[in-house]
Design an enzyme around this catalytic site. Structure first.
Site, short mmCIF file in Angstrom:
data_model
loop_
_atom_site.label_atom_id
_atom_site.label_comp_id
_atom_site.label_asym_id
_atom_site.label_seq_id
_atom_site.Cartn_x
_atom_site.Cartn_y
_atom_site.Cartn_z
CB THR A 191 -9.99 36.35 -27.61
OG1 THR A 191 -10.84 36.97 -28.60
CG2 THR A 191 -10.81 36.09 -26.35
CE LYS A 205 -21.20 32.89 -30.41
NZ LYS A 205 -20.54 31.65 -29.95
CB SER A 254 -23.91 39.25 -29.52
OG SER A 254 -22.94 40.25 -29.35
CG ASN A 312 -14.42 28.46 -26.74
OD1 ASN A 312 -14.95 29.43 -26.21
ND2 ASN A 312 -13.29 28.55 -27.43
CE1 TYR A 350 -20.14 35.71 -32.44
CE2 TYR A 350 -21.02 37.57 -31.21
CZ TYR A 350 -20.23 36.44 -31.27
OH TYR A 350 -19.53 36.04 -30.15
#
Length: 255
Positions: A186, A155, A140, A87, A151
């Site tokens: 988050t 990903k 994404s 994660n 990013y």
């Protein structure tokens, strides 16, 4: 959804999706090894878990040797490994002209290479227990985003790494899947939530009309890691409130 007697390693477990998922695994009986580079926060989180079924380790997942030691120590001390939850992740903004090369390299080190390090170290142990791997990818990674070249690229690589691992190790009895969250509340997204225009833009595209919560993603991770998903592998599952169901047009209000 019983993980009694199972051993789980969860990275990025000091906050957000990692913490919520580790708590849910623990609640369902697992022994959980919490991993994060944020030592003080990690220790605080670990202190609220059942001590007899909790271990924690401060490390940078991009440190291959440290990850190899973590997996070996976990298997030796706890008798094996059943679930690897990759994660931990990094984020950076910027297009191809703006993103720093250091940021680019760090994102790929944490979001892609670190996952391979952990999977390679864990696979011999997972094969013995017919265990499985769940990765945290992102929406994404399933499509491009403006101003997120590093990013989205990282990903996207993780999405295909998940597929390749699943194909290569299906006959070893090891399943490999990923969750692909959209905007989720988050610690990483707290600064974004201070921008009401950004939040409104997401909400306007969300058929369910709300942002995701860490627990929304955690529940899907547990499903993928459970026997209920015993015939599911190679899936990059959107956890996005219906965002990916859209063709990209605005969600017009009907008269």
């Amino acid at each position: 959804m019983d993980f009694t007697g199972k051993v789980v390693i969860a990275t990025g477990a000091a906050s957000g999706i990692g913490e919520a998922t580790a708590r849910l695994f623990s609640r369902h009986g697992a022994t959980v090894v919490l991993v994060d580079k944020a030592g003080e926060r990690l220790q605080q989180v670990a202190s609220s878990f059942p001590p007899e079924r909790t271990r924690w380790r401060v490390l940078d997942v991009a440190d291959r040797r440290a990850v190899e030691r973590l997996v070996a120590d976990t298997s030796r001390r706890l008798g094996g490994l059943d679930v690897l939850f990759n994660n931990a992740g990094e984020y950076a903004e910027g297009d191809a002209e703006d993103v720093g090369f250091d940021e680019w390299e760090r994102l790929f080190a944490v979001d892609v290479s670190a996952v391979l390090y952990a999977c390679r170290a864990a696979l011999p142990h997972l094969k013995k227990r017919r265990g499985n791997i769940v990765n945290t990818a992102s929406m994404s990674g399933l499509g491009g985003d403006r101003g997120q070249v590093a990013y989205s690229a990282a990903k996207g690589a993780l999405v295909n790494l998940t597929r390749c691992l699943a194909i290569d190790h299906a006959r070893d009895g090891v399943r490999v899947n990923a969750v692909c969250p959209s905007f989720t509340r988050t610690r990483m997204t707290t600064k974004d939530e201070r921008n009401p225009r950004m939040v409104r833009a997401f909400l306007d595209r969300m058929p369910m009309g709300r942002l995701g919560e860490a627990e929304d993603v955690a529940k899907v991770v547990l499903f993928l890691a459970s026997d209920w998903a015993g015939f599911v592998t190679g899936v990059n599952l959107p956890v996005d409130g219906g965002l990916s169901a859209s063709n990209g047009h605005p969600l017009f209000e009907l008269p």
